[in-house]
Scaffold this active site. Structure first.
Site, PDB file in Angstrom:
ATOM      1  N   GLY A  25       0.834  -1.200   0.000  1.00 45.33           N
ATOM      2  CA  GLY A  25       0.000   0.000   0.000  1.00 45.33           C
ATOM      3  C   GLY A  25       0.860   1.238   0.000  1.00 45.33           C
ATOM      4  N   GLY A  27       0.423   5.682   0.543  1.00 44.51           N
ATOM      5  CA  GLY A  27      -0.435   6.837   0.772  1.00 44.51           C
ATOM      6  C   GLY A  27       0.312   8.079   0.360  1.00 44.51           C
ATOM      7  CB  SER A  29       3.508  11.183   3.699  1.00 48.40           C
ATOM      8  OG  SER A  29       2.499  10.783   4.603  1.00 48.40           O
ATOM      9  CB  ALA A  30       3.259   6.211   4.593  1.00 54.39           C
ATOM     10  CB  VAL A  32       1.971   0.017   3.933  1.00 53.83           C
ATOM     11  CG1 VAL A  32       1.763  -1.081   4.961  1.00 53.83           C
ATOM     12  CG2 VAL A  32       1.492   1.353   4.480  1.00 53.83           C
ATOM     13  CE  LYS A  47       1.412   5.514   7.555  1.00 55.43           C
ATOM     14  NZ  LYS A  47       0.070   5.926   7.936  1.00 55.43           N
ATOM     15  CG  ASP A 141      -7.698  10.800   6.338  1.00 54.18           C
ATOM     16  OD1 ASP A 141      -8.545  11.222   5.509  1.00 54.18           O
ATOM     17  OD2 ASP A 141      -6.553  10.458   6.003  1.00 54.18           O
TER      18      ASP A 141
HETATM   19  N1  ATP Z   1      -1.372  -2.749   8.521  1.00 50.09           N
HETATM   20  C1  ATP Z   1      -1.575  -2.785   7.212  1.00 50.09           C
HETATM   21  N2  ATP Z   1      -1.709  -3.957   6.585  1.00 50.09           N
HETATM   22  C2  ATP Z   1      -1.938  -4.015   5.249  1.00 50.09           C
HETATM   23  N3  ATP Z   1      -2.047  -2.924   4.448  1.00 50.09           N
HETATM   24  C3  ATP Z   1      -1.925  -1.712   5.017  1.00 50.09           C
HETATM   25  C4  ATP Z   1      -1.681  -1.585   6.426  1.00 50.09           C
HETATM   26  N4  ATP Z   1      -1.617  -0.270   6.701  1.00 50.09           N
HETATM   27  C5  ATP Z   1      -1.816   0.385   5.543  1.00 50.09           C
HETATM   28  N5  ATP Z   1      -1.994  -0.469   4.522  1.00 50.09           N
HETATM   29  C6  ATP Z   1      -2.222  -0.119   3.101  1.00 50.09           C
HETATM   30  O1  ATP Z   1      -1.426   0.991   2.777  1.00 50.09           O
HETATM   31  C7  ATP Z   1      -2.244   2.088   2.336  1.00 50.09           C
HETATM   32  C8  ATP Z   1      -1.625   3.387   2.802  1.00 50.09           C
HETATM   33  O2  ATP Z   1      -1.504   3.420   4.187  1.00 50.09           O
HETATM   34  P1  ATP Z   1      -1.798   4.718   5.027  1.00 50.09           P
HETATM   35  O3  ATP Z   1      -3.213   5.151   4.760  1.00 50.09           O
HETATM   36  O4  ATP Z   1      -1.468   4.457   6.438  1.00 50.09           O
HETATM   37  O5  ATP Z   1      -0.766   5.754   4.376  1.00 50.09           O
HETATM   38  P2  ATP Z   1      -0.853   7.326   4.395  1.00 50.09           P
HETATM   39  O6  ATP Z   1       0.330   7.889   3.677  1.00 50.09           O
HETATM   40  O7  ATP Z   1      -1.054   7.770   5.801  1.00 50.09           O
HETATM   41  O8  ATP Z   1      -2.167   7.539   3.547  1.00 50.09           O
HETATM   42  P3  ATP Z   1      -3.106   8.798   3.342  1.00 50.09           P
HETATM   43  O9  ATP Z   1      -2.969   9.153   1.896  1.00 50.09           O
HETATM   44  O10 ATP Z   1      -4.485   8.278   3.669  1.00 50.09           O
HETATM   45  O11 ATP Z   1      -2.660   9.848   4.274  1.00 50.09           O
HETATM   46  C9  ATP Z   1      -3.619   1.801   2.938  1.00 50.09           C
HETATM   47  O12 ATP Z   1      -4.629   2.406   2.176  1.00 50.09           O
HETATM   48  C10 ATP Z   1      -3.679   0.289   2.887  1.00 50.09           C
HETATM   49  O13 ATP Z   1      -4.090  -0.139   1.599  1.00 50.09           O
END
Ligand code: ATP
Length: 719
Positions: A25, A27, A29-30, A32, A47, A141
């Site tokens: 996954g 997002g 800024s991250a 996973v 993450k 969110d």
């Molecule tokens: N524990 C996990 N197990 C499996 N997949 C995960 C997990 N955590 C996150 N993901 C996947 O990774 C994607 C991105 O994670 P996350 O939303 O935490 O990132 P972000 O950068 O904070 O995103 P956002 O754009 O919402 O701010 C999630 O939409 C999900 O599909």
């Protein structure tokens, strides 16, 4: 050592104890990863939050990590531990092997889930929200992308990137008067920060999430943030339509309607909502949810497939739309990612997106809930009409003659001037520019900008890059001085790093700019937003190095010559002539692996759109050249020169201000641009020709193959 995990085991904060596997996954800024925690041989999710790419400040990041460590609820993702590795914050979590509901919809349920599954998922989410609200947190969110599932049917709410503490006072309390969240899911009161908001904002987002799960996308999701923002404020709340949404029960529709009430005081609490018949009779998720992912390949393969699918879709869009899509997507995702909206940025977005909604790249059917907007569109016929903006229970009427993005800007600006739309430190630029004039920043804005400067200065004071191996403590995060930003890209010590770090670096370098895999969602999110550094809304906040390399400032973002190379590597590039992002067809065609191309098994249906794209691109280049020629017309030229885009026109006293016949510096520049465009056009024409040739070759081959097959069949029949 990190804290205790859910299984009462201690997870170490040593990156070498984790083997990062596939990406599951990503997002804003991250990224996973599925990972193995080597000491226990256990699968976990890691993450990797890129501190350089983070739009949020260090306090937000620290808050997310702290919140995640303190929470303890079966429906909320908790962090086993978190620590800083080079320029990343690693958060170790339970691995949810079916990923997010958003991914699941994208890969297998484009039109949404069935009601039974939705109610089960939402019930678990609501339990999580009820818990968080009781603990004094607002999630801020809630959306399908943050609802995770595992193969046992367990549902967990994730991502505390933007969560806020309701019991905070002072600075944090003020922070709740800011735009935080994801535009489509944001409650109207969040968009009108003067009034402040509370946990009921999560209930609105929850209602939007219900619609998202029901339709496969959130209402207004095809519009850029500025439009979403205005539509959320102006339009009647979205909801399920009686005719179109026949498959959903009355109870479900009613529940959604209860959440999507504009007056936050009239929305139910999570606790109350849990008692709604919709949830009372919901099946346990292990019964209703599992079938959603039955027979699907493993999550990491789905993620890859999704990236490929998005890449192909984007590549096949006809050129102007693709260009628009890329732009709109990137702007949209930037809005999605940017928790703190910036008027300047929104203005830039609105001015870049054409107002012709019918041309919007999204092929999705227009939502029923968009109907009110249809009537708004009517005013573009020159009729005068008024748009009502409900702000703080006060109805403001803004005269609106034609529906253009400029009007939207005016609306927004009008609101802002009235102090309704932005009140606190989110008005990051603190200026309103229109037609080159700047309105004065209010005292509040000035004050908040100096607060921000202070924060940045504080962050800069904490010098030295720490590679922290321990549970995340404030100092660990703050150990990353903001002034260190960008160094990562220069480092040549990657080879000396342990494998895990190497992996992160490689993956981080690769995602946005190199492979075709990263072209679409992420391409649009990262190819533009990653290389375009967030300057936090201040040109002044750019570090000296960035300033030296500065090529362009676009809203809150700056393009430096350093990252221009990265942009070059991306399939999107900046057109030298008009400043629009052009989809690089060359890259698109090379996005097919050499193996695929050499196999010559590309169907004509695949090649044709590529050829079409090339063709259209060439025409666009021609148009651009014509435009440039036209721009040599005296009146236009004068105008352009006055706008400061080009060196001033020479004037002679005799001809009363008309353009001098002698070639000026400005004309030379234009001519250079023209010849540059011509070269590019020639290249594109060459490319088009070679594609044509290849296409003809492929057709011949196809014919001969089918001929051979026919002969074979005949021989078989004869025998
Ligand atoms: N524990 C996990 N197990 C499996 N997949 C995960 C997990 N955590 C996150 N993901 C996947 O990774 C994607 C991105 O994670 P996350 O939303 O935490 O990132 P972000 O950068 O904070 O995103 P956002 O754009 O919402 O701010 C999630 O939409 C999900 O599909």
């Amino acid at each position: 050592m990190g804290r205790m995990g859910g299984s009462q085991m201690t997870y170490s904060a040593n990156p070498n104890d984790y083997r990062l596997l596939e990406e599951v996954g990503y997002g804003a800024s991250a990224t996973v990863y599925r990972a193995i925690y080597l000491p226990f041989n256990e699968v976990v999710a890691v993450k990797c939050l890129d501190l350089d790419r983070c739009n949020s400040n260090l306090d937000d990041i620290r808050r997310e990590a702290q919140t995640m460590r303190l929470i303890d609820h079966p429906n909320v993702i908790r962090a086993f531990c978190s620590f800083v590795v080079d320029r990343n914050l690693w958060v170790v979590m339970p691995f949810m092997d079916e990923g997010s509901c958003l991914h699941l919809m994208k890969i297998a349920h484009p039109d949404g889930f069935e009601e039974a599954a939705i109610c089960s998922i939402l019930k678990e989410t609501l339990k999580a929200l009820d818990y968080l609200h009781r603990q004094g947190h607002i999630h801020r969110d809630v959306k399908a992308g943050n609802i995770l599932l595992n193969s046992n049917g367990v549902v967990k709410l994730a991502d505390f990137g933007v969560s806020a503490c309701m019991f905070d006072t002072g600075d944090r309390q003020r922070a709740r008067n800011t735009f935080v969240g994801t535009p489509c899911w944001m409650a109207p009161e969040v968009l009108q920060p003067g009034s402040g908001y509370n946990s009921k904002a999560d209930i609105w987002s929850f209602g939007i999430t219900a619609l998202e799960l029901a339709h496969g996308h959130a209402p207004f999701s095809k519009y850029p943030p500025m439009k979403v923002l205005l539509m959320t404020i102006q339009n009647a709340p979205p909801g399920l339509d009686y005719d179109r949404d026949k498959k959903f029960s009355k109870s479900f529709k009613e529940m959604v309607a209860m959440c999507l009430v504009k007056d936050q005081t009239k929305r139910p609490t999570a606790e109350k909502l849990l008692k709604h018949s919709c949830f009372k009779h919901a099946k346990p998720p292990e019964l209703s949810v599992k079938k959603l992912f039955a027979d699907l390949p493993p999550l990491w393969n789905r993620v890859k497939a999704l990236q490929l699918k998005d890449a192909a879709q984007l590549a096949l869009k006809k050129m102007p739309s693709a260009e628009q899509e890329a732009l709109s997507q990137s702007e949209y995702q930037r809005g999605v990612s940017a928790w703190n909206f910036d008027l300047e940025d929104l203005k830039a977005q609105a001015s870049l997106v054409r107002d012709d909604d019918d041309d919007m790249p999204d092929t999705r059917e227009e939502d029923e809930c968009m109907k009110p907007f249809g009537s708004y569109k009517l005013v573009s016929d020159g009729q005068s009409s008024s748009v009502k903006l409900n702000s703080n229970s006060e109805i403001q009427q803004v005269e609106c003659r034609t529906h253009t993005d400029a009007d939207e800007l005016l609306l927004a600006e009008s609101l802002i001037r009235k102090g309704k739309l932005l009140e606190s430190d989110t008005l990051q630029t603190g200026t309103l520019e229109k037609s080159g004039t700047k309105s004065e920043a209010t005292n509040d804005e000035k004050a908040s900008s100096s607060e921000r400067d202070m924060t940045q200065a504080k962050a800069k004071m904490v010098k030295g890059r720490q590679t922290q191996s321990g549970p995340l403590v404030p100092g660990a995060v703050l150990g990353h001085s903001l002034s260190d930003k960008g160094r990562f890209w220069e480092r040549s010590e990657i080879d000396n790093q342990p494998t895990t770090e190497k992996t992160t670096c490689e993956v981080r370098k690769a995602p946005s700019f190199s492979g075709p895999l990263m072209l679409p969602n992420r391409a649009s999110a990262n190819s533009l937003s990653a290389p375009i550094k967030s300057s936090g809304g201040f040109r002044d906040s750019l570090d000296e190095k960035s300033k030296a390399n500065l090529v362009q400032i676009k809203g809150r973002f700056s393009v430096t010559s350093e990252n221009l190379d990265l942009v070059k590597g991306s399939p999107l590039r900046k057109s030298a002539s008009v400043g629009d992002w052009i989809f690089e067809s060359k890259q698109t065609s090379t996005s097919l692996s050499p193996k695929e191309i050499s196999n010559n098994n590309l169907p004509a249906s695949f090649l044709m759109p590529h050829l079409h794209n090339l063709f259209q691109q060439t025409s666009i280049q021609q148009d651009l050249i014509m435009n440039l020629f036209n721009s040599l017309q005296p009146a236009d030229a004068l105008d352009v020169a006055q706008n400061g885009k080009l060196p001033p026109l020479p004037r002679s006293s005799e001809n009363n201000g008309s353009v001098d016949a002698a070639p000026s510096e400005r004309e030379r520049m234009l001519l250079m641009k023209i010849s540059e465009l011509q070269t590019r056009m020639i290249n594109l024409t060459d490319e088009l020709n070679s594609e044509r040739l290849r296409y003809a070759q492929l057709q011949r081959q196809l014919k001969s193959i089918s001929g051979q097959e026919e002969n074979g069949d005949r021989r078989e029949l004869d025998a």
